[in-house]
Write a protein that holds these residues in place. Structure first.
Motif, PDB file in Angstrom:
ATOM      1  N   ASP A  68      -5.631 -11.046  61.599  1.00 57.87           N
ATOM      2  CA  ASP A  68      -6.213 -10.913  60.259  1.00 57.87           C
ATOM      3  C   ASP A  68      -5.502  -9.875  59.398  1.00 57.87           C
ATOM      4  OD1 ASP A  68      -8.013 -12.783  61.126  1.00 57.87           O
ATOM      5  OD2 ASP A  68      -9.647 -11.362  61.477  1.00 57.87           O
ATOM      6  N   ARG A  69      -4.672  -9.057  60.011  1.00 60.18           N
ATOM      7  CA  ARG A  69      -3.855  -8.073  59.271  1.00 60.18           C
ATOM      8  C   ARG A  69      -4.703  -7.114  58.445  1.00 60.18           C
ATOM      9  NH1 ARG A  69       1.305  -9.947  59.708  1.00 60.18           N
ATOM     10  NH2 ARG A  69       2.117  -8.641  58.015  1.00 60.18           N
ATOM     11  N   ARG A  70      -5.884  -6.790  58.972  1.00 60.74           N
ATOM     12  CA  ARG A  70      -6.759  -5.802  58.320  1.00 60.74           C
ATOM     13  C   ARG A  70      -7.683  -5.182  59.375  1.00 60.74           C
ATOM     14  NH1 ARG A  70     -11.874  -7.827  57.696  1.00 60.74           N
ATOM     15  NH2 ARG A  70     -12.109 -10.107  57.894  1.00 60.74           N
TER      16      ARG A  70
ATOM     17  N   LEU B 254       0.731  -0.962  64.804  1.00 61.25           N
ATOM     18  CA  LEU B 254       0.378  -2.087  63.955  1.00 61.25           C
ATOM     19  C   LEU B 254      -0.208  -1.624  62.625  1.00 61.25           C
ATOM     20  CD1 LEU B 254      -1.190  -4.719  66.393  1.00 61.25           C
ATOM     21  CD2 LEU B 254       0.714  -5.095  64.815  1.00 61.25           C
ATOM     22  N   CYS B 255      -1.065  -0.602  62.679  1.00 59.99           N
ATOM     23  CA  CYS B 255      -1.669  -0.081  61.452  1.00 59.99           C
ATOM     24  C   CYS B 255      -0.595   0.483  60.523  1.00 59.99           C
ATOM     25  CB  CYS B 255      -2.715   0.978  61.772  1.00 59.99           C
ATOM     26  SG  CYS B 255      -4.240   0.303  62.484  1.00 59.99           S
TER      27      CYS B 255
ATOM     28  N   LEU C 175       1.273  -2.419  58.970  1.00 60.12           N
ATOM     29  CA  LEU C 175       0.470  -3.181  58.009  1.00 60.12           C
ATOM     30  C   LEU C 175      -0.046  -2.325  56.864  1.00 60.12           C
ATOM     31  CD1 LEU C 175      -1.628  -5.273  60.586  1.00 60.12           C
ATOM     32  CD2 LEU C 175       0.298  -6.073  59.187  1.00 60.12           C
TER      33      LEU C 175
ATOM     34  N   LEU D 127      -6.010  -7.279  64.540  1.00 63.97           N
ATOM     35  CA  LEU D 127      -5.031  -6.794  63.568  1.00 63.97           C
ATOM     36  C   LEU D 127      -3.853  -7.764  63.449  1.00 63.97           C
ATOM     37  CD1 LEU D 127      -5.012  -2.995  64.537  1.00 63.97           C
ATOM     38  CD2 LEU D 127      -5.925  -3.983  62.419  1.00 63.97           C
ATOM     39  N   LYS D 128      -3.428  -8.326  64.570  1.00 60.38           N
ATOM     40  CA  LYS D 128      -2.297  -9.276  64.539  1.00 60.38           C
ATOM     41  C   LYS D 128      -2.684 -10.567  63.790  1.00 60.38           C
ATOM     42  CE  LYS D 128      -0.254  -9.880  68.523  1.00 60.38           C
ATOM     43  NZ  LYS D 128      -0.137 -10.026  69.987  1.00 60.38           N
TER      44      LYS D 128
END
Length: 289
Positions: free
Chosen positions: A285-287, A251-252, A255, A282-283
């Motif tokens: 807030d995407r940070r 995911l990192c 993103l 992460l899914k």
């Protein structure tokens, strides 16, 4: 490897007159014939041996190793646990733990004599696995105030003074009387465990000494502990954590979130719940939090 023996030496015999593979043990210079093991005895020896040998605290274990702490004694317990050098020849020190399997036709007098000699020579525990009737294990333990263990029998004493389990009349008549080198035997049955502090790390389920499935389960536990895991559940937990860490890293990467050494260290320290929560963050807030 067994060597053919044309004729047994004349008594009294010393251990250096016998070779590996000769079908004899030695008790006070007297030859004791050792016959082949029956089917269920052979199966039990194998599975019980693997359980003991794989215990994380065990340096070495062996099958039918000749124990000769003095020239006129040579005993070969079915299983032994202790410091056993990978060298030829008889062991000169008694093992801390010995296991004997007894089935139909067992010479009870000779078995009791063997137990006494091993305990007198320095063995701390002798476990006798009874395969006939109700399966059980007799635990024979050295007395805490036993005399110096030179394995030398004392003058006869009244049978009532001996700290041994009752013997059949024929066994009492044939057995030599030794100093009080053992405590009264206790009996453990299926569902109970056996312990040998300072020798084994794990308690041994009684069934694991004769039942293949129980032995495999105990062996697996031992092997996993040798690799740093408490058991199979710990391996499964670690597998789930590794899967979650991989998912977080993917995911990192997707993103564009850089994983610094500090973040990597944080990932490695997280438990399963924390990793799951991080993935969801992460899914959503995407940070990085």
């Amino acid at each position: 490897m067994k060597h053919p023996m044309s004729a047994p030496p004349r008594s009294p015999v010393t251990a250096d007159q016998l070779r590996p593979g000769d079908p004899y043990e030695l008790s006070e210079g007297r030859l004791v014939e050792c016959l082949p093991t029956g089917r269920r005895g052979g199966r039990s020896n194998l599975v019980g041996g693997e359980v003991l040998d794989t215990d994380p605290a065990v340096e070495a274990a062996g099958v039918d190793i000749g124990i000769s702490p003095r020239p006129d004694m040579l005993r070969a317990p079915d299983l032994v646990v202790g410091n056993i050098p990978d060298e030829p020849g008889w062991a000169t020190a008694a093992p801390p733990l010995a296991v004997e399997y007894a089935d139909t036709g067992q010479d009870e007098a000779e078995l009791q004599r063997k137990i006494e000699e091993l305990l007198a020579a320095g063995t701390r525990w002798v476990w006798v696995v009874r395969l006939h009737g109700t399966r059980r294990v007799e635990v024979h333990e050295a007395a805490p105030d036993a005399p110096e263990r030179d394995a030398t029998p004392a003058a006869p004493a009244p049978l009532s003074a001996r700290a041994t389990p009752p013997l059949a009349p024929a066994a009492r008549a044939a057995a030599r009387v030794w100093p009080q080198v053992r405590q009264p035997a206790r009996v453990a049955v299926a569902g109970e465990t056996l312990e040998a502090p300072g020798v084994l790390r794990n308690a041994v389920p009684v069934e694991a000494l004769y039942d293949r499935s129980a032995a495999h389960e105990a062996t697996l536990r031992n092997l996993l502990q040798r690799k740093g895991y408490d058991g199979l559940d710990a391996v499964r937990d670690e597998g789930r954590r590794q899967g979650l860490r991989a998912a977080v890293r993917d995911l990192c990467e997707l993103l564009g979130i850089a994983l610094s050494p500090e973040r990597e260290a944080s990932l490695d320290a997280m438990d399963e719940a924390a990793l799951g929560a991080l993935r969801e963050h992460l899914k959503r807030d995407r940070r990085w939090p």
